[in-house]
Every structure is written in C-alpha cells, then in structure tokens.
Design a protein around this motif. Sequence first.
Motif: not given
Length: 166
Positions: A52-54, A69-70, A82-84, A114-116
Amino acid sequence: MKDFSMVRVEQSEINKYLFFKNLDINRKYSSNKKIIKKLDHYIWWFQNQKKRKSFFIIKNSSPIYISTADFFYFKKKKFIYSGLISCFNETNLFDILKAIKIQNNYLDKKKGYFCIISIDKNNKVLMQHWKYFGYKPMSEKVSFYNTIKKHFRIGNQHNIYFKKIK
C-alpha cells in the motif's frame, strides 16, 4: 486559497495511522466497522503495508485525510484499490472534494492500471460525486468483481466503481 499538499505516511506514524483509521467516521463507512486493535494493526502494517502507498493530504500544515492505494495484479492486469481515511470525525464538502482531486492527480499518473473504489451506499456525499472523477459502476458480471470483493472484504453495503487510467 488554502495550502494543500500530499506527503508520504512514514513508518514512525504507525500509531497516528491507527488512531485515524479507528475514528467513528471511518468505521461508519468502512467494510470493517470494528475498532482495530494495536497488535492486529502492527501485524497488518509490517506484513501488508508494503503493498500500500499511503499519503497524508495536508491542509495548512495539518493532515486532513490519508489517501491509500493498494497495488495488485490479477490475470496479468494491474489494479489499484484506492481509499480515503479522514483525520477528523467532522469534515466539510470542500475538503473532501479537494482531497479526492489530489488523490486522483496521483492515481492518474499510474498509466495502464484499473483504479477501483468502493463507496458505502449510505455515504450520500460520495455517492453523488464518483462520476465527476471519471469512475463508472462495476457490474457484478465483470470477471474480477467477486475476486475484488473477496480480496478487499467489500461488503454488500458498498458499491464498487472503476476507471481505466490512460
């Protein structure tokens, strides 16, 4: 205009990350509603954080969100989940939209992925804004739909969206 930036979450911020992840607002809209215990967080951090990039999204020198971003591969295709994570229980629409814009500027540089994203169906704000950032609903008929739900433990209370980064 407020001063916004993005800086990488460092190893030394492991406890700060956990504190933010356990905030009520994050658990409310997360697939995992339970408070994460320190030991479980440490195990996850040292085993899985490398995938993961945080990044902290900073406003006026203070973190307001963590962008995650995993990165993973499935059937020779490249994906980012991706998440917040909010750094406050109370947020405002301007800050969340600015954070999503900053996050997408980073993600849009990952050509060929592909970004999910997944959004809790009860999150009225985000349920109205995914389309403005180029995402489309992911159909259950997509071959990797169930794999993504299982791998990231996305419950039925979430909708899944994606975009191909070109």
